[in-house]
Enzyme design. Structure first.
Site, PDB file in Angstrom:
ATOM      1  N   LYS A   1      94.201  70.541 -34.627  1.00  9.08           N
ATOM      2  CA  LYS A   1      94.603  71.408 -33.570  1.00  9.08           C
ATOM      3  C   LYS A   1      94.017  72.670 -33.810  1.00  9.08           C
ATOM      4  O   LYS A   1      94.417  73.701 -32.972  1.00  9.08           O
ATOM      5  CB  LYS A   1      95.863  71.168 -33.673  1.00  9.08           C
ATOM      6  CG  LYS A   1      96.448  70.104 -33.855  1.00  9.08           C
ATOM      7  CD  LYS A   1      96.034  69.498 -32.422  1.00  9.08           C
ATOM      8  CE  LYS A   1      97.240  69.899 -31.222  1.00  9.08           C
ATOM      9  NZ  LYS A   1      96.376  69.383 -29.582  1.00  9.08           N
ATOM     10  N   GLY A   2      93.189  72.959 -34.897  1.00  7.95           N
ATOM     11  CA  GLY A   2      91.853  73.540 -34.419  1.00  7.95           C
ATOM     12  C   GLY A   2      90.730  74.655 -33.464  1.00  7.95           C
ATOM     13  O   GLY A   2      90.749  75.815 -32.868  1.00  7.95           O
TER      14      GLY A   2
ATOM     15  N   LYS B   1      95.271  68.599 -23.947  1.00 16.01           N
ATOM     16  CA  LYS B   1      95.082  70.036 -24.453  1.00 16.01           C
ATOM     17  C   LYS B   1      95.205  71.327 -23.827  1.00 16.01           C
ATOM     18  O   LYS B   1      95.863  70.545 -22.390  1.00 16.01           O
ATOM     19  CB  LYS B   1      93.424  70.566 -24.488  1.00 16.01           C
ATOM     20  CG  LYS B   1      92.762  69.254 -25.020  1.00 16.01           C
ATOM     21  CD  LYS B   1      92.833  69.303 -26.436  1.00 16.01           C
ATOM     22  CE  LYS B   1      92.191  68.119 -27.290  1.00 16.01           C
ATOM     23  NZ  LYS B   1      92.635  68.252 -28.872  1.00 16.01           N
ATOM     24  N   GLY B   2      96.121  71.925 -23.882  1.00 20.55           N
ATOM     25  CA  GLY B   2      97.482  73.060 -23.627  1.00 20.55           C
ATOM     26  C   GLY B   2      98.260  72.699 -22.951  1.00 20.55           C
ATOM     27  O   GLY B   2      98.944  73.088 -22.474  1.00 20.55           O
TER      28      GLY B   2
ATOM     29  N   THR C   1     102.556  72.846 -22.990  1.00 17.82           N
ATOM     30  CA  THR C   1     103.495  73.916 -23.163  1.00 17.82           C
ATOM     31  C   THR C   1     103.460  74.158 -24.298  1.00 17.82           C
ATOM     32  O   THR C   1     104.610  73.286 -24.481  1.00 17.82           O
ATOM     33  CB  THR C   1     104.085  74.195 -21.818  1.00 17.82           C
ATOM     34  OG1 THR C   1     103.309  74.304 -20.743  1.00 17.82           O
ATOM     35  CG2 THR C   1     105.369  75.632 -21.951  1.00 17.82           C
TER      36      THR C   1
END
Length: 401
Positions: A158-159, A364-365, A367
């Site tokens: 998650k980097g 990805k992205g 909320t």
């Protein structure tokens, strides 16, 4: 008199219009068959020119239509030489490539078929298909040899490792495995030759890469990679450990909505504020602790730390650092990116093998859930000393505090 009659008959035969035409047609047919046979004989040993451009087609049940044999290849060539009637469905004559069943071959299939449609899903826009490799890309795939990776993206989860890998694929001197091999943490017993077979073919001067973010937190990984090659270059994408932990939790929550709240998992005791460091989402962010393990086997000069935040705000700048680290010409620049305001991420104007723009996928992205400010502050206090040590070790202040 008899001689004159024979001459007359031969003259009549030789100049008979019907027989003359039949004779000429016969000669033409024999010449055509000879030329066709010669062409088939010449082209048959070159399957890349005859067979590779044909795609398989499945029936409604997903069964394989058939397997191509040498005779099929010759028949296919004949069909190309002969005119095709307009009522013939060309697609229906295409054969499906043979299906491979072993785990290694399934991974190779993903790599060869543009390194896996599923992996590309993290880089594509919603509703878009993975791009087909271009002609030059397909041609280069058939050349070169498989080598063990000279560079590995070892972390962190998650980097931003997927984004970095897809951005790097734009560079012509980088060939990378799409799927995560997990060799040095889960499949090490399979041996280095098994690992090598997962790699794409590379030409002289090209770099072979792979990425498996869990390597950074795997205690055995540094020694194992060092045993493979002490010259391996390592890349670590790091991100604010609190944001990273929340993103990690959000991913798990999307797959299992019934898990406890972030707060209940992060603390052993909410009243005392004692952080539960046994939870992987918290543990991964203690970067200094994991880096200590790597420095026992690799010098700091062989490890590059990429800022996950800057990878979003200035992708070309971070990619420039990576290209310098790998000893490559700076080919990936600002012209390759545009910022997608809706997703909040940079996107590639043209992904490898495609003329269309591609963004990080819908996975990805996501909320993030709202975390109470008090919880965030307690985590900030917890990570601060580890972050400070990490800044000192790397010689870079990432600005997380």
């Amino acid at each position: 008199m008899e001689y004159s009659q024979i001459s007359h008959n031969l003259y009549a035969f030789s100049f008979s219009p019907v027989k003359n035409k039949l004779f000429l047609l016969g000669i033409m047919f024999l010449l055509w068959v000879y030329m066709l046979y010669s062409c088939v004989g010449y082209c048959a040993p070159m399957p890349s020119l005859v067979v590779d451009n044909n795609r398989g087609k499945e029936t409604g049940t997903g069964s394989v239509v058939g397997k191509r044999t040498e005779n099929n290849a010759r028949a296919d060539l004949k069909s190309r030489l002969l005119p095709i009637p307009p009522w013939v469905d060309i697609e229906s004559d295409y054969d499906e490539p043979s299906v491979r069943t072993s785990s290694r071959d399934l991974l190779n299939k993903e790599i060869d078929a543009y390194r896996g449609v599923e992996d590309w899903g993290e880089m594509r826009g919603e509703g878009q298909r993975a791009p087909e490799p271009g002609a030059m890309s397909s041609f280069s795939n058939d050349l070169g040899s498989k080598k063990l990776p000279q560079a590995i993206i070892i972390g962190v989860k998650k980097g931003g490792t997927r984004a970095l890998l897809e951005f790097l694929r734009v560079h012509p001197d980088i060939r990378a495995v799409g799927a995560e091999p997990h060799f040095f943490d889960r499949n090490y017993e399979n041996g280095l030759e098994w690992y090598r077979e997962l790699m794409p073919k590379t030409l002289e001067g090209q770099i072979t890469m792979e990425k498996t973010p869990s390597y950074f937190v795997t205690r055995e990984a540094p020694a194992r990679i060092s045993a493979m090659s002490r010259d391996t270059k390592l890349i670590v994408v790091v991100r604010d450990p609190i944001t990273r932990a929340i993103s990690d939790y959000t991913q798990t929550l999307s797959k299992n909505p019934d898990i406890p709240t972030f707060e209940s998992l992060a603390f052993k005791n909410r009243t005392t504020g004692l952080i539960d460091t046994s939870w992987s989402a918290i543990q991964i962010g203690i970067y200094a602790k994991h880096l200590d393990n790597w420095l026992q086997y690799f010098p700091m000069g062989q490890i590059l730390f990429v800022s996950g935040e800057r990878l979003i705000s200035d992708p070309a700048g971070e990619l420039g650092r990576v290209q310098d680290f790998l000893g490559l010409k700076r080919i990936i620049t600002d012209k390759h990116f545009y910022f997608n305001q809706t997703k909040g991420f940079p996107c590639l104007k043209k992904a490898e093998g495609s003329s269309k723009p591609h963004c990080l996928g819908k996975t990805k992205g996501r909320t993030h859930p709202n975390i109470h400010p008090e919880v965030v502050q307690r985590l900030r206090d917890f990570y601060r000393p580890f972050n400070m040590k990490f800044y000192q070790m790397t010689g870079h202040n990432f600005g997380w505090d």
